[in-house]
Write an enzyme that holds these catalytic residues in place. Structure first.
Site, mmCIF file in Angstrom:
data_model
loop_
_atom_site.group_PDB
_atom_site.id
_atom_site.type_symbol
_atom_site.label_atom_id
_atom_site.label_comp_id
_atom_site.label_asym_id
_atom_site.label_seq_id
_atom_site.Cartn_x
_atom_site.Cartn_y
_atom_site.Cartn_z
ATOM 1 N N ILE A 136 26.820 -2.450 -70.403
ATOM 2 C CA ILE A 136 26.720 -3.173 -71.689
ATOM 3 C C ILE A 136 28.129 -3.404 -72.240
ATOM 4 O O ILE A 136 28.881 -2.441 -72.391
ATOM 5 C CB ILE A 136 25.912 -2.353 -72.732
ATOM 6 C CG1 ILE A 136 24.540 -1.965 -72.185
ATOM 7 C CG2 ILE A 136 25.797 -3.115 -74.037
ATOM 8 C CD1 ILE A 136 23.785 -0.984 -73.079
ATOM 9 N N LYS A 205 30.662 9.568 -75.951
ATOM 10 C CA LYS A 205 30.589 8.104 -76.096
ATOM 11 C C LYS A 205 30.627 7.701 -77.567
ATOM 12 O O LYS A 205 31.285 6.724 -77.944
ATOM 13 C CB LYS A 205 29.320 7.583 -75.419
ATOM 14 C CG LYS A 205 29.333 7.807 -73.904
ATOM 15 C CD LYS A 205 27.951 7.606 -73.298
ATOM 16 C CE LYS A 205 27.954 7.833 -71.794
ATOM 17 N NZ LYS A 205 26.590 7.971 -71.249
#
Ligand code: HSE
Length: 436
Positions: A136, A205
């Site tokens: 993504i 993340k």
């Protein structure tokens, strides 16, 4: 123009995918980048495996240091993982004046500040699209596509393994342990699976996303991290009855007194798109003040999806390699001298709605005592369910949803409720987000 020469450190799952994608799409990539991009050197501990893949088309090394120091290499791709040798190799590549592409979220979350400072000094780029959300393009979206916005919050499913486990538990009624074994067998889990199930991988993340969204340094040490290992079928079922799904979310939000940085299981209204992201897929919701809510969805792991992000970074770096360093996109989206000192809020100061489940004796006055404690802690009840006791059973489950409440007040109320003689065992608390 001569081809850009790349040194690949690690030709495992993602490295192998990168090799394949670069070769398969060489023509398209050249048309996009303006010149050919060629992996000239590959380092891997398993030289025999590497030899089979590379088939004479690149120079093989057992020692990664030889690659980062090779004078003919322009860009080093670090796919070794971890924060030990990978950190030293990345810093050495930068010291050698090479650009770096990495998928290493743990490395950036923990040592990103040092790495970016070193890169800035040497006028080299460190690109890391593959570090969050696999294929993504969320880093690109945050740094460039949303550059007009004041980002309000981000909420993401950014660990595929835990999302797979939660999906399977809900769909098939399987236990946590059964599904974890399957996730490991399918190769989704990190080398240390506790990183997936205890929220550490998601916190790595989220730290990166938070830095990009708010222009703050990486502050992994201040992230609140809670995983999914204690979730039960009962909670999944009650959440469902109340119209919610439980997802492991990474949430970072600009609050009045600081920035929230937290990973925990979260009740999300079942009708939200993100609540319906199933299996190993990832999805990241970003709320900007101008654009509103935007959602990015795709494969968050795996060989070719992650390679898609690695190769996109190679193309980006290739296009900008001759550009004046001041004209490149800053590593953390904001100019390095414009980073903000806004603090990360301690978890006690965070406000959320909550799901509270407790097992109580079915006697007069029990509920009154519990609601008194909540009222004393300024916690307002939004919805409540009490189940009828089973045949011959004197204990019942009470499930409550609260309005927004300060975490430290909820902590105190839970401790007081757990001390009541009529309450059996621990209170389960799962935070709830409307994501509006
Ligand atoms: N273990 C990670 C996940 C892989 O399950 O999402 C990608 O970072």
């Amino acid at each position: 123009m001569r081809a850009i020469r790349v040194g690949l450190l690690g030709i495992g799952t993602v490295g192998g995918g990168t090799w394949d994608v670069l070769n398969r799409n060489a023509g398209e990539i050249r048309r996009r980048a303006g010149r050919a991009i060629r992996i000239a050197r590959v380092a891997d501990k398993d030289v025999n495996k590497a030899r089979r893949l590379v088939d004479g088309k690149a120079v093989l090394h057992k020692d990664a240091w030889e690659v980062v120091r090779a004078p003919d290499i322009d860009i080093v791709i670090e796919l070794i993982g971890g924060t030990g040798i990978a950190r030293d190799l990345v810093l050495e590549a930068i010291a050698q004046g090479k650009h770096v592409v990495t998928a290493n979220k743990a490395l950036l979350a923990k040592h990103g500040n040092r790495i970016f400072a070193a890169a800035q000094k040497k006028d080299v780029m460190v690109a890391f699209e593959a570090s969050v959300g696999g294929g993504i393009p969320i880093i690109k979206a945050l740094r460039e596509g949303l550059a007009a916005n004041r980002i309000e919050w981000i909420a993401g499913i950014i660990n595929g393994t835990s999302n797979f486990i939660l999906s399977e538990m809900r769909d098939k009624g399987l236990s946590f342990a059964q599904v974890l074994a399957e996730a490991q067998a399918r190769g989704y889990a990190e080398a240390d699976p506790t990183f997936d199930i205890e929220g550490v991988d998601a916190a790595h993340k989220l730290t990166i996303l938070s830095a990009l969204a708010f222009g703050i340094p990486m502050q992994f040490g201040k992230a609140y991290t809670e995983g999914i290992s204690k979730l039960t079928q009962a909670d999944i079922g009650y959440a469902e009855e109340l119209g919610y799904r439980i997802k492991l979310l990474g949430i970072t939000r600009r609050a009045p007194r600081g920035i929230e940085l937290r990973v925990h299981p979260t009740l999300v209204p079942a009708r939200r798109l993100i609540a319906n992201v199933e299996g190993v897929m990832n999805a990241i919701l970003v709320k900007g003040d101008a654009v509103g809510a935007t959602l990015y969805y795709g494969a968050g792991a795996g060989s070719q999806p992650t390679a898609s992000a690695v190769v996109a970074d190679l193309v980006d770096v290739t296009r900008l390699i001759t550009a004046d360093p001041e004209h490149r996109v800053p590593h953390l989206a904001f100019q390095p001298d414009q980073l903000s000192a806004t603090p990360i809020l301690p978890m006690g100061e965070v406000e959320t709605c909550c799901y509270l489940r407790m097992r109580v004796l079915d006697k007069p006055g029990v509920l009154a005592r519990i609601t008194r404690i909540l009222a004393d802690s300024r916690i307002s009840i939004d919805a409540m369910v009490q189940k009828e006791p089973g045949e011959g059973e004197q204990r019942v489950d009470i499930v409550m949803l609260t309005h927004l409440a300060l975490e430290k007040n909820v902590d105190k109320a839970i401790a007081r409720i757990e001390r009541l003689p009529t309450v059996v065992g621990k209170v389960t608390r799962i935070r709830l987000e409307a994501l509006l």
